[in-house]
Motif scaffolding. Structure first.
Motif, PDB file in Angstrom:
ATOM      1  N   THR A  15      16.339  41.228   1.128  1.00  0.00           N
ATOM      2  CA  THR A  15      15.801  42.487   1.636  1.00  0.00           C
ATOM      3  C   THR A  15      15.665  42.414   3.141  1.00  0.00           C
ATOM      4  OG1 THR A  15      13.568  41.694   1.278  1.00  0.00           O
ATOM      5  CG2 THR A  15      14.541  42.997  -0.478  1.00  0.00           C
ATOM      6  N   ASP A  16      15.904  43.516   3.768  1.00  0.00           N
ATOM      7  CA  ASP A  16      15.801  43.622   5.221  1.00  0.00           C
ATOM      8  C   ASP A  16      14.363  43.986   5.559  1.00  0.00           C
ATOM      9  OD1 ASP A  16      16.287  43.819   7.894  1.00  0.00           O
ATOM     10  OD2 ASP A  16      17.367  45.716   7.773  1.00  0.00           O
ATOM     11  N   THR A  17      13.688  43.103   6.275  1.00  0.00           N
ATOM     12  CA  THR A  17      12.281  43.343   6.594  1.00  0.00           C
ATOM     13  C   THR A  17      12.098  44.106   7.888  1.00  0.00           C
ATOM     14  OG1 THR A  17      12.135  41.202   7.672  1.00  0.00           O
ATOM     15  CG2 THR A  17      11.518  41.302   5.339  1.00  0.00           C
ATOM     16  N   THR A  18      13.175  44.309   8.634  1.00  0.00           N
ATOM     17  CA  THR A  18      13.061  45.069   9.878  1.00  0.00           C
ATOM     18  C   THR A  18      13.166  46.551   9.557  1.00  0.00           C
ATOM     19  OG1 THR A  18      15.431  44.977  10.296  1.00  0.00           O
ATOM     20  CG2 THR A  18      14.084  43.219  11.247  1.00  0.00           C
ATOM     21  N   THR A  19      12.446  47.332  10.298  1.00  0.00           N
ATOM     22  CA  THR A  19      12.517  48.775  10.116  1.00  0.00           C
ATOM     23  C   THR A  19      13.292  49.369  11.271  1.00  0.00           C
ATOM     24  OG1 THR A  19      10.429  49.083  11.251  1.00  0.00           O
ATOM     25  CG2 THR A  19      10.348  48.899   8.853  1.00  0.00           C
ATOM     26  N   GLN A  20      14.182  50.241  10.923  1.00  0.00           N
ATOM     27  CA  GLN A  20      14.976  50.910  11.941  1.00  0.00           C
ATOM     28  C   GLN A  20      14.457  52.323  12.083  1.00  0.00           C
ATOM     29  OE1 GLN A  20      19.019  50.729  10.703  1.00  0.00           O
ATOM     30  NE2 GLN A  20      19.241  48.575  11.167  1.00  0.00           N
ATOM     31  N   SER A  21      14.117  52.666  13.297  1.00  0.00           N
ATOM     32  CA  SER A  21      13.672  54.034  13.532  1.00  0.00           C
ATOM     33  C   SER A  21      14.830  54.819  14.117  1.00  0.00           C
ATOM     34  CB  SER A  21      12.476  54.065  14.483  1.00  0.00           C
ATOM     35  OG  SER A  21      12.841  53.524  15.721  1.00  0.00           O
ATOM     36  N   THR A  22      15.060  55.970  13.549  1.00  0.00           N
ATOM     37  CA  THR A  22      16.139  56.817  14.043  1.00  0.00           C
ATOM     38  C   THR A  22      15.537  57.895  14.917  1.00  0.00           C
ATOM     39  OG1 THR A  22      16.022  58.218  12.099  1.00  0.00           O
ATOM     40  CG2 THR A  22      17.597  56.393  12.032  1.00  0.00           C
ATOM     41  N   THR A  23      16.188  58.135  16.002  1.00  0.00           N
ATOM     42  CA  THR A  23      15.748  59.200  16.894  1.00  0.00           C
ATOM     43  C   THR A  23      16.879  60.200  17.030  1.00  0.00           C
ATOM     44  OG1 THR A  23      16.506  57.966  18.826  1.00  0.00           O
ATOM     45  CG2 THR A  23      14.203  57.703  18.202  1.00  0.00           C
ATOM     46  N   GLU A  24      16.519  61.437  16.982  1.00  0.00           N
ATOM     47  CA  GLU A  24      17.504  62.491  17.148  1.00  0.00           C
ATOM     48  C   GLU A  24      17.278  63.167  18.481  1.00  0.00           C
ATOM     49  OE1 GLU A  24      17.953  65.182  13.955  1.00  0.00           O
ATOM     50  OE2 GLU A  24      17.745  63.637  12.432  1.00  0.00           O
ATOM     51  N   VAL A  25      18.371  63.419  19.152  1.00  0.00           N
ATOM     52  CA  VAL A  25      18.293  64.069  20.451  1.00  0.00           C
ATOM     53  C   VAL A  25      18.586  65.549  20.252  1.00  0.00           C
ATOM     54  CG1 VAL A  25      19.295  64.176  22.758  1.00  0.00           C
ATOM     55  CG2 VAL A  25      19.050  61.974  21.610  1.00  0.00           C
ATOM     56  N   THR A  26      17.717  66.354  20.769  1.00  0.00           N
ATOM     57  CA  THR A  26      17.935  67.790  20.700  1.00  0.00           C
ATOM     58  C   THR A  26      18.258  68.312  22.106  1.00  0.00           C
ATOM     59  OG1 THR A  26      15.604  68.262  21.020  1.00  0.00           O
ATOM     60  CG2 THR A  26      16.355  68.019  18.756  1.00  0.00           C
ATOM     61  N   ASP A  27      18.668  69.536  22.157  1.00  0.00           N
ATOM     62  CA  ASP A  27      19.025  70.132  23.459  1.00  0.00           C
ATOM     63  C   ASP A  27      17.804  70.268  24.365  1.00  0.00           C
ATOM     64  OD1 ASP A  27      21.634  70.307  22.704  1.00  0.00           O
ATOM     65  OD2 ASP A  27      21.460  72.374  21.979  1.00  0.00           O
ATOM     66  N   ASN A  28      16.609  70.302  23.807  1.00  0.00           N
ATOM     67  CA  ASN A  28      15.397  70.497  24.592  1.00  0.00           C
ATOM     68  C   ASN A  28      14.958  69.234  25.316  1.00  0.00           C
ATOM     69  OD1 ASN A  28      15.376  73.080  23.661  1.00  0.00           O
ATOM     70  ND2 ASN A  28      13.955  72.658  22.005  1.00  0.00           N
ATOM     71  N   GLU A  29      15.456  68.093  24.892  1.00  0.00           N
ATOM     72  CA  GLU A  29      15.002  66.829  25.486  1.00  0.00           C
ATOM     73  C   GLU A  29      15.827  66.458  26.690  1.00  0.00           C
ATOM     74  OE1 GLU A  29      15.145  64.089  22.284  1.00  0.00           O
ATOM     75  OE2 GLU A  29      13.224  64.739  21.509  1.00  0.00           O
ATOM     76  N   ILE A  40      30.061  67.129  21.278  1.00  0.00           N
ATOM     77  CA  ILE A  40      28.793  66.659  20.716  1.00  0.00           C
ATOM     78  C   ILE A  40      28.689  67.065  19.253  1.00  0.00           C
ATOM     79  CG2 ILE A  40      26.285  66.984  20.787  1.00  0.00           C
ATOM     80  CD1 ILE A  40      26.551  67.063  23.854  1.00  0.00           C
ATOM     81  N   ARG A  41      29.051  68.313  18.932  1.00  0.00           N
ATOM     82  CA  ARG A  41      29.015  68.776  17.549  1.00  0.00           C
ATOM     83  C   ARG A  41      29.953  67.963  16.670  1.00  0.00           C
ATOM     84  NH1 ARG A  41      30.794  73.960  18.293  1.00  0.00           N
ATOM     85  NH2 ARG A  41      29.839  74.277  20.303  1.00  0.00           N
ATOM     86  N   GLN A  42      31.151  67.679  17.177  1.00  0.00           N
ATOM     87  CA  GLN A  42      32.111  66.876  16.417  1.00  0.00           C
ATOM     88  C   GLN A  42      31.567  65.476  16.149  1.00  0.00           C
ATOM     89  OE1 GLN A  42      35.618  66.942  18.833  1.00  0.00           O
ATOM     90  NE2 GLN A  42      36.333  68.914  18.047  1.00  0.00           N
ATOM     91  N   LEU A  43      30.974  64.870  17.164  1.00  0.00           N
ATOM     92  CA  LEU A  43      30.423  63.529  17.006  1.00  0.00           C
ATOM     93  C   LEU A  43      29.227  63.521  16.061  1.00  0.00           C
ATOM     94  CD1 LEU A  43      30.729  62.211  20.665  1.00  0.00           C
ATOM     95  CD2 LEU A  43      32.111  61.560  18.688  1.00  0.00           C
ATOM     96  N   GLU A  44      28.388  64.555  16.111  1.00  0.00           N
ATOM     97  CA  GLU A  44      27.254  64.652  15.200  1.00  0.00           C
ATOM     98  C   GLU A  44      27.732  64.796  13.756  1.00  0.00           C
ATOM     99  OE1 GLU A  44      25.049  67.931  16.776  1.00  0.00           O
ATOM    100  OE2 GLU A  44      23.838  66.640  18.078  1.00  0.00           O
ATOM    101  N   THR A  45      28.767  65.598  13.562  1.00  0.00           N
ATOM    102  CA  THR A  45      29.325  65.775  12.222  1.00  0.00           C
ATOM    103  C   THR A  45      29.895  64.464  11.705  1.00  0.00           C
ATOM    104  OG1 THR A  45      29.860  68.077  12.710  1.00  0.00           O
ATOM    105  CG2 THR A  45      31.001  67.072  10.850  1.00  0.00           C
TER     106      THR A  45
END
Length: 59
Positions: A45-59, A11-16
């Protein structure tokens, strides 16, 4: 003998790797925008908004 990679290490390697790719993408986008500006080209221009979500160990 065996090259076992733990789940946490993988997971750490993939996150990096993901962070490096995002950094490269941001750099390319800014360079493209700069070249377009200097060449007086209007980029679509791109009118769509991309929301990024981060997964933590607590979720």
């Amino acid at each position: 003998m065996f090259n076992h990679v733990s789940k946490e290490e993988k997971i750490r390697q993939l996150e990096t790797e993901n962070q490096m790719l995002r950094s490269k993408l941001a750099s390319v986008v800014s360079q493209t925008a700069y070249v377009a500006m200097m060449s007086d080209i209007d980029l679509p221009t791109d009118t769509t908004t991309q929301s990024t979500t981060e997964v933590t160990d607590n979720e």
